[in-house]
Write a protein that holds these residues in place. Structure first.
Motif, PDB file in Angstrom:
ATOM      1  N   GLY B 230      38.702 -87.775 -13.593  1.00  0.00           N
ATOM      2  CA  GLY B 230      37.689 -87.236 -12.699  1.00  0.00           C
ATOM      3  C   GLY B 230      38.006 -85.807 -12.309  1.00  0.00           C
ATOM      4  O   GLY B 230      37.145 -84.921 -12.315  1.00  0.00           O
ATOM      5  N   LEU B 231      39.257 -85.574 -12.006  1.00  0.00           N
ATOM      6  CA  LEU B 231      39.691 -84.225 -11.617  1.00  0.00           C
ATOM      7  C   LEU B 231      39.421 -83.232 -12.746  1.00  0.00           C
ATOM      8  O   LEU B 231      38.914 -82.130 -12.524  1.00  0.00           O
ATOM      9  CB  LEU B 231      41.188 -84.278 -11.311  1.00  0.00           C
ATOM     10  N   LYS B 232      39.729 -83.661 -13.956  1.00  0.00           N
ATOM     11  CA  LYS B 232      39.525 -82.757 -15.090  1.00  0.00           C
ATOM     12  C   LYS B 232      38.044 -82.526 -15.350  1.00  0.00           C
ATOM     13  O   LYS B 232      37.617 -81.407 -15.622  1.00  0.00           O
ATOM     14  CB  LYS B 232      40.197 -83.331 -16.332  1.00  0.00           C
ATOM     15  N   ALA B 233      37.283 -83.601 -15.264  1.00  0.00           N
ATOM     16  CA  ALA B 233      35.852 -83.442 -15.506  1.00  0.00           C
ATOM     17  C   ALA B 233      35.238 -82.542 -14.441  1.00  0.00           C
ATOM     18  O   ALA B 233      34.360 -81.726 -14.728  1.00  0.00           O
ATOM     19  CB  ALA B 233      35.165 -84.799 -15.510  1.00  0.00           C
ATOM     20  N   PHE B 234      35.700 -82.667 -13.216  1.00  0.00           N
ATOM     21  CA  PHE B 234      35.190 -81.778 -12.189  1.00  0.00           C
ATOM     22  C   PHE B 234      35.528 -80.331 -12.526  1.00  0.00           C
ATOM     23  O   PHE B 234      34.705 -79.425 -12.404  1.00  0.00           O
ATOM     24  CB  PHE B 234      35.760 -82.136 -10.818  1.00  0.00           C
ATOM     25  N   THR B 235      36.773 -80.127 -12.983  1.00  0.00           N
ATOM     26  CA  THR B 235      37.172 -78.791 -13.413  1.00  0.00           C
ATOM     27  C   THR B 235      36.232 -78.276 -14.495  1.00  0.00           C
ATOM     28  O   THR B 235      35.802 -77.122 -14.468  1.00  0.00           O
ATOM     29  CB  THR B 235      38.615 -78.824 -13.957  1.00  0.00           C
TER      30      THR B 235
END
Lengths: 340, 307, 260
Positions: B230-235
């Motif tokens: 999720g963190l990466k996709a948000f990035t």
């Protein structure tokens, strides 16, 4: 009068606890005080300035490792306490500035996600910075850390005062208590200062605040760095108390728990934050007992207590925001804000 | 050179998944200006549901392709319902509350979902059945596995479908109008509550598919798998320009490639000081970098503060 | 070199601002004289509030320059604009709604005071003294705008008219040389308008120039020393109320003569 009674209570509490329940429960009190300190620090960021920091434990970790590396056989350094604690606070604040500078000029939620990421990244570094040069000793962590020591007094050994025996956990209790009282006084002073007013104004209306001449980004950065330094300081105390640190102590769950303390107690209100921190640090012990209860009543542990603890924290965050966003003991202004 | 191409393929595979998840963030953000922290957890639920269904069905002797199809559909249904419920219970009541409130419920929800998943599926790593034959195409020294091919093609199809939906249908028009200005859209007769709900449903459906892809690609699922993803996709969404669909796709692909190449070369670049165990750090560095140098992202337009 | 043309307090030259395809400001040039009340009028959508937002640093203009007291004004930096001596109010009142009336004004003193974190933490003598002066000045200002008895109330519990006054007090707390008021009389009845007019005149007499946006042309003509008229993002007329009233371009803009 009431103050006197409270002082006496705080003074005898560790001795009574020790006598009645043993060292283990005094240790729980010590940790409760440490969490109060952490929650008061996060309260500056979340409660006063209205910024969401989801990786607060990272600053705690920075402070703890700073202490661990400068006061242990790992590098064979043995700095004195008066230098260790400020160093940890300062280092944590620098990380705060480094992280806040690019994000605080932007929308508030970027800070939330960046701090969330930072909380994880710092753990990756702590876990992996053991090769090729061994800085953090990796997943094993750093052990044999020097105990907290004030001048000639090591808090890591039993002392005798007259006929009274003062165990280590009680030494620590009093040190942490002084820390907490100091933090309360400082928080109050900050809240009612020119800077505290500016934070409140930014929380209320950032555009209007800027138009009144407030340098909003720098003021937010200041709050963020202040909160981080509280975290760093607590980290140092933690390392000296435990004598051992490893990356495992600094998980997202810890950040969430500290946030939960602030939110549950009442963002922006010191008494609320203290209450929240004490409640939530003692509650898990009660839940641990619940694990035993399950064993006794149902013949097996159906729900793992640590699992249950996090589940309840998550639920508490959601339900508090939906039903009583101002917390158990709300700050005056916050209550109006959230119900206005 | 072979390593380079190989990492490029790996990066595109990973990037396709990031893109699908990033779309969910960006759609919700475009309309509500809210980071849906629970989005990664929706993905995790999708992956674990699919995993359970596949295990059950193949256990009863169903053929693998059919089992996978049913599993993906089941995951989508569960996730869409979950997304709808999240919006309804946790976000809608707080739409007029101060900004901090929905952010806190979002993080709270994400913890709740993780822990409930841990109760249901346990804390260990569950292995995802090998549903596609382990065949691969070797092409100029580069290996493309069947699963990689399937992920890339499927992700491309879904994204194309989403673009058509947003650009050509009445629902898409209403979504764009709501993103532009919810108040005006409402005046024009758009039921914005319904549109917001649909946004969550669609985003969650994409997350479900992405969840199955990740689990199939790595061969494992776990209750914490949604967090870092999720963190990466948000990035990726921020990199492309948050609120911008094409940006989320571009950002996802770019981030996947950067990460794969970074993981492949970081040892060489730093004289083996940093190894590939730092690969999760790249996304974070990219996020900070974008925020410092180009906070509006590659395709985003400067958001205007309403005075 | 002597500061050139010190007769103008503010000079805007060719200010342009676009939002997407919309040109909100199309090269606005105007000048304000010190010690005057200037009215900024114009039909809806003429760009008055946009000009205010550019002036006070909330928007960064696409082109043009602003000189304040002969020096270039920083663009897009609201806090620096306030520090230079321009304070404002907002069309849709933007108080710190949940803080007390007194605290609102005290925040306005921020830019003219210095106490930092260390001063607050150690409660130094200088900090406490400064805090006293902030409080005293804030009380004076509340008296000045006529809401001296309301200091302890929460800002958003004040009556509408008093909220407008509080916004003015908060702005005055920054010691401005120019006070920019965005529709200060909106929603007021005739008697309230008259009293507000008195306050604004007193502010000018006490040495702060005023720039105000207003729709009630009659009230503006009575109150202001100078009028600037915006239409379609351009300043089409500047002068005394009489001169502006008789300007054919202004009449056309307002009545739409020849617009068809």
């Amino acid at each position: 009068m009431l103050l006197g009674a409270a002082a006496v209570l705080l003074l005898v509490l560790p001795f009574v606890t020790d006598a009645a329940l043993g060292h283990g429960w005094v240790r729980i009190l010590d940790f409760a005080l440490l969490y109060v300190l952490l929650a008061l620090g996060l309260n500056i960021v979340v409660g006063y300035a209205g910024l969401l920091d989801l990786g607060y434990v990272a600053f705690f970790a920075v402070g703890a490792y700073c202490y661990a590396l400068l006061a242990s056989p790992h590098f064979d350094l043995h700095w004195p306490l008066w230098a260790l604690l400020p160093a940890g606070a300062l280092l944590a604040a620098s990380f705060g500035v480094l992280l806040g500078t690019p994000t605080l000029g932007l929308r508030g939620d970027y800070l939330a996600i960046v701090t969330l990421g930072f909380g994880e990244i710092i753990r990756i570094f702590l876990n992996n910075l053991n090769t090729p040069v061994n800085i953090t000793n990796g997943p094993q962590g750093v052990s044999l850390i020097d105990p907290l020591r004030i001048g000639p007094w090591s808090l890591g050994q039993v002392h005798h005062l007259g006929g009274l025996e003062i165990p280590i956990v009680v030494n620590i209790y009093f040190l942490f208590l002084v820390g907490v009282l100091l933090a309360i006084v400082l928080s109050r002073r900050l809240e009612h200062s020119r800077i505290g007013r500016a934070w409140a104004a930014i929380r209320e209306d950032e555009v209007a605040a800027a138009s009144m001449g407030l340098h909003t980004r720098n003021l937010k950065l200041l709050a963020f760095a202040m909160g981080a330094s509280f975290g760093g300081l607590s980290g140092g105390l933690f390392a000296g108390f435990q004598g051992f640190v490893s990356p495992e102590s600094f998980t997202l769950q810890e950040s969430v728990m500290i946030l939960c303390m602030v939110v549950l107690g009442g963002m922006g209100n010191i008494a609320g934050v203290v209450l929240g921190a004490v409640l939530l640090s003692v509650l898990p012990e009660a839940l641990r007992a619940a694990g035993g209860l399950q064993q006794d009543l149902l013949g097996r542990v159906w729900v793992d207590p640590s699992n249950l603890r996090l589940l309840l924290f998550g639920l508490a965050l959601v339900l508090m925001m939906l039903l009583r966003p101002e917390g158990l003991l709300p700050a005056r202004a916050r209550q109006r804000e959230l119900h206005g | 050179m072979d390593t380079f191409l190989q990492q490029l393929i790996n990066g595109i595979t990973l990037g396709s998944i990031y893109a699908l998840v990033a779309l969910g963030y960006t759609m919700v953000y475009g309309i509500l200006e809210l980071i849906n922290f629970a989005h990664g957890e929706v993905l995790m639920v999708g992956a674990l549901v699919a995993l359970t269904v596949i295990q059950g069905l193949t256990g009863w002797g169903w053929p693998a392709p059919l089992a996978v199809l049913v599993a993906v559909l089941a995951a989508m249904v569960v996730c869409m319902t979950l997304g709808l419920a999240i919006e309804r219970v946790a976000y809608r009541p707080l739409r007029r509350a101060p900004k901090l409130a929905p952010l806190i419920t979002a993080i709270g929800l994400s913890i709740v979902l993780q822990q409930v998943a841990a109760l249901i599926w346990g804390r260990g790593y569950l292995s995802f059945p090998a549903v596609l034959p382990p065949v691969s195409v070797v092409w100029g020294g580069v290996i493309i596995t069947a699963i990689q091919g399937a992920i890339i093609v499927l992700a491309a199809l879904i994204m194309a479908g989403l673009l058509v939906l947003v650009q050509k249908t009445a629902l898409g028009r209403a979504m764009r109008a709501t993103a532009q200005n919810p108040a005006v859209a409402q005046l024009m007769g758009v039921n914005t509550d319904r549109i917001i709900a649909w946004t969550f449903v669609i985003g969650s459906g994409l997350a479900a598919v992405a969840g199955v892809m990740v689990a199939a690609y790595y061969g494992v699922g776990n209750y914490t798998m949604g967090f870092m993803l999720g963190l990466k996709a948000f990035t990726a969404a921020v990199l492309g320009g948050i609120g911008n669909l094409a940006g989320a796709m571009l950002g996802g692909l770019l981030l996947g490639v950067v990460e794969a190449l970074g993981a492949g070369y970081i040892g060489d670049l730093t004289g083996d000081f940093f190894g590939s165990n730092y690969k999760d750090v790249f996304a974070f560095m990219v996020l900070i970098g974008v925020l410092v140098f180009h906070p509006n992202g590659l395709l985003g337009s400067r958001a205007r503060e309403k005075v | 070199m002597v500061r050139g043309q010190a007769s103008f307090l503010l000079e805007a030259a060719g200010i342009g601002k676009r939002f997407g395809g919309l040109r909100a400001l199309n090269g606005v040039s105007l000048a304000l004289q010190p010690d005057t009340i200037t009215g900024l009028i114009g039909p809806n959508g003429a760009g008055k509030t946009t000009f205010f937002n550019v002036l006070t640093g909330i928007y960064r203009p696409d082109e043009g320059t602003l000189l304040f007291e002969g020096q270039p004004l920083p663009m897009g930096q609201p806090h620096e604009v306030a520090a230079r001596g321009i304070a404002r109010t907002f069309q849709n009142i933007r108080l710190f709604a949940n803080m007390s009336v007194l605290e609102n004004v005290m925040v306005g003193r921020h830019v003219r005071t210095r106490a930092g974190v260390l001063g607050a933490l150690f409660q130094t003598g200088a900090t406490r003294h400064e805090e006293d002066t902030i409080l005293t000045r804030a009380r004076e200002l509340l008296d000045y705008v006529g809401i001296g008895t309301q200091g302890e109330r929460i800002a958003n519990t004040l009556s509408y008219g008093d909220q407008r006054r509080l916004e003015i007090a908060r702005a005055l707390a920054t010691d401005p040389r120019l006070l920019a008021l965005d529709e200060p009389a909106a929603g007021m009845n005739a008697a309230e308008r008259a009293r507000l007019g008195d306050l604004i005149r007193r502010i000018r007499t006490d040495g702060t120039a005023v720039l105000l946006i207003e729709h009630d042309v009659k009230w503006v003509m009575q109150l202001c020393d100078r009028i600037s008229v915006l239409d379609y993002g351009e300043c089409i007329a500047e002068g005394t109320p009489q001169a502006v009233q008789n300007d054919p371009k202004v009449i056309e803009a307002y009545l739409g003569v020849g617009a068809t």
